[in-house]
Scaffold this motif. Sequence first.
Motif, PDB file in Angstrom:
ATOM      1  N   ARG A  85       0.861  -1.188   0.000  1.00  0.00           N
ATOM      2  CA  ARG A  85       0.000   0.000   0.000  1.00  0.00           C
ATOM      3  C   ARG A  85       0.894   1.234   0.000  1.00  0.00           C
ATOM      4  N   HIS A 392      -3.003   4.641  -1.382  1.00  0.00           N
ATOM      5  CA  HIS A 392      -3.633   4.204  -0.134  1.00  0.00           C
ATOM      6  C   HIS A 392      -3.421   5.187   1.020  1.00  0.00           C
ATOM      7  N   GLU A 395      -6.634   5.814   3.016  1.00  0.00           N
ATOM      8  CA  GLU A 395      -7.060   4.541   3.614  1.00  0.00           C
ATOM      9  C   GLU A 395      -6.214   4.185   4.822  1.00  0.00           C
ATOM     10  N   ARG A 398      -6.635   6.662   7.833  1.00  0.00           N
ATOM     11  CA  ARG A 398      -7.914   6.429   8.525  1.00  0.00           C
ATOM     12  C   ARG A 398      -7.874   5.127   9.309  1.00  0.00           C
ATOM     13  N   GLU A 399      -7.412   4.051   8.640  1.00  0.00           N
ATOM     14  CA  GLU A 399      -7.490   2.714   9.233  1.00  0.00           C
ATOM     15  C   GLU A 399      -6.491   2.506  10.365  1.00  0.00           C
TER      16      GLU A 399
END
Length: 417
Positions: A85, A392, A395, A398-399
């Motif tokens: 990623r 990414h 993503e 956030r994750e």
Amino acid sequence: MAQTTDTASSLPKALGHIRVLDLSRVLAGPWCSQNLADLGADVIKIERPGGGDDTRAWGPPYAKDADGNDTTEAAYYLAANRGKRSVTVDIASVEGQALVRELAAHADVVLENFKVGHLKRYGLDYDTLKAIKPDLVYCSVTGFGQDGPYAHRAGYDFLIQGMGGFMSITGERDDLPGGGPQKAGVAITDLMTGMYATVAVLAALTHRDRTGVGQYIDMALLDVQVAMLANMASNYHTSGKPPARWGNAHANIVPYQTFACLDGHIIVATGNDGQYQKFVEAGGCADLATDPRFATNPLRVRNRFVLVPLLEQMVKRRTKGEWIASLEALGVPCGPINDIGEVFANPQVSARGIAIDMPHPSAGKVTLVRSPMKLSGTPVSNEKAPPLLGQHTDEVLREVLGRSDGDIAALRAKGVL
């Protein structure tokens, strides 16, 4: 024909519990992190905003889109970055450094290949990150290692192949046309450093899982190049004489080389006296099997300059196909010299499914070479194509870090992402 990506995504991954923060670029470091990604690790590749990994620009060739137009994805980059990623972070900025430290707190492994001491000024060195996460495995890949008189030099694969002795034993003999030092056709030192780094990371993770203690790994291209001299280094230490170049011949086994046929070349690799005897008998020269000068491999090595011209005359009488069919039937190791197109057309390569088609966000699909590791219970992952630059970022933030869309937008507005 290339196979499509695997359908085993529901099966467990050997490293499915591991997160790798990858600060490396070009080849040695990314080759290591690609191995870890293939084995199921979540690899977060940190790249410079705007440019990213240097190899993104190492083209042509580039992957093509559905209309046959070049994308921005260089084939070189695609070869070493599947399964990852991509997150863009400016590590030269204070906020970017803080962001990487925060990501490191959620990682099991940090991998980097900056010059010695470079990351210390950013607060991204091992000692700083270890204070944040004591069980961290931190792997540095450099040209010459963290100490010694060359530690601060930049190291490149081509230079290391020369300095580390590889080119002194690679290439045709000096007394033959085209003789002289030769590098390998791929960046062999980078690739082997990536492989050794993979082994070292896995060993350190195993130790951590047993003891709860992380550690620092110091990988150097020069160390790896010297280590992979293998029997040639042993030959030197045993004899006191630096080995010479033998081209497509072998220093310790005869015959173990290429031969010209009527219509091209073949490789014959006789690993023992029985195979040698079958080889010459198949060529109608049984007397070369009984000749006392050639009866054993040590004798053939000593008398190679007498024997090899006789074998060359013998092999030239037939075609490649005739020789390969004859020797395969007798169990004598032999084979053709394929170009890379012929490699991927080979029925064995096709049957093993080594070429794979992976869906790609800009190219539609890319054909890559899968990992050669085949594990029955925890198969390698072929689910993620090499990422677009920063694909990414949102993503992952956030994750992994719980950042809001507003936080991410503010960082992007400041040029941190």
